[in-house]
Design a protein around this motif. Structure first.
Motif, PDB file in Angstrom:
ATOM      1  N   ASP A  13       0.800  -1.220   0.000  1.00 26.41           N
ATOM      2  CA  ASP A  13       0.000   0.000   0.000  1.00 26.41           C
ATOM      3  C   ASP A  13       0.836   1.275   0.000  1.00 26.41           C
ATOM      4  N   LEU A  70      -2.220  -3.661   5.062  1.00 25.26           N
ATOM      5  CA  LEU A  70      -2.609  -3.007   3.821  1.00 25.26           C
ATOM      6  C   LEU A  70      -3.397  -1.723   4.079  1.00 25.26           C
ATOM      7  N   GLY A  76      -2.457  -8.599   4.637  1.00 21.82           N
ATOM      8  CA  GLY A  76      -1.870  -9.245   3.474  1.00 21.82           C
ATOM      9  C   GLY A  76      -1.873 -10.754   3.616  1.00 21.82           C
TER      10      GLY A  76
END
Length: 263
Positions: free
Chosen positions: A148, A195, A201
């Motif tokens: 991200d 994230l 994740g």
């Protein structure tokens, strides 16, 4: 300090190394368990060592790697990832693989690697060159990135491209990751743990793996939270902050273990 106080801080990284060396969590953890058994039987291996305790731990594991054949056990099935790893392990010599991981993944200098492997520094340099040459001959693959942070994602894309691999795309959230993987079917997934939308994740990868088998490299600033030895855990793990060499080493290892035997 007690024996446990000396060795516990290094165990997550010893597990990471053993798993990358063998290609599976089960085999890697078996070697680490053997290291701990050796220390319980002879605590003086650490307390009387002139080297840093971390170097001693890796030295003990290296000696066991040369004497135990856990990594070369019976195949578990003709088409399994572990079976393919066993076939490839017979192709790449053990010493170059150890040197490559110790230098690029674990960050040891040549002097420490020489002590860990009971070799001279010239041998270490030669083995590293051999490993680099052999790993560079691997077939290129496609890599999906789950990250991200835009700058980190760009760094990872550059590293992937520099190795001759293609990037299928970058996903920032759980849902994006699952959709991208289903569409592109990458050969490898590089995934952060936390994230952008607050999702995990690990959960995203878990959903991806329900559809097809693919090697995964997790990226985290807190490896001790994942490498506890108490549950199924990632074989391939990169710690933040990471160096390009560390990422290259893990990508090469992950694709190496996932690819079929050389013709």
């Amino acid at each position: 300090m007690s024996l446990s106080e000396v060795i516990v801080p290094h165990l997550p990284f010893l597990r990471r190394y053993a798993r990358a060396l063998t290609g599976t969590q089960e085999s890697g953890d078996t070697y680490v368990a053997a290291v701990l058994e050796s220390l319980i039987a002879n605590p003086a291996l650490i307390s009387t060592s002139k080297n840093h305790p971390k170097v001693t731990l890796y030295h003990i594991l290296s000696k066991l790697w040369g004497s135990l054949k856990v990594n070369l056990g019976a195949d578990t099935g003709a088409n399994t990832w572990e079976s393919r790893a066993h076939a490839k392990l017979a192709v790449i010599p053990g010493l170059p693989r150890q040197v490559f991981l110790l230098k690029t993944l674990e960050g040891f200098n040549d002097g420490d690697i020489a002590r860990i492997l009971s070799k001279n520094e010239a041998d270490i340099a030669d083995a590293f060159d051999e490993a680099t040459a052999q790993i560079s001959q691997m077939m290129s693959g496609s890599v999906m990135i789950i990250e991200d942070e835009p700058l980190i994602a760009l760094d990872l894309e550059d590293i992937v491209s520099s190795l001759g691999h293609s990037c299928t795309g970058v996903a920032r959230t759980h849902s994006e990751a699952v959709k991208l993987a289903a569409k592109k079917k990458p050969d490898l997934v590089l995934s952060d743990i936390q994230l952008a939308d607050g999702s995990s994740g690990i959960d995203a990868v878990s959903d991806i793996l329900k559809s097809y088998e693919v090697p995964v490299i997790f990226i985290t600033a807190f490896p001790e939270r994942l490498l506890t030895g108490e549950k199924p855990e990632p074989t391939f793990l990169i710690t933040k902050p990471f160096s390009p060499d560390m990422v290259k080493a893990m990508i090469a290892q992950a694709l190496f273990f996932n690819s079929g035997p050389s013709a």
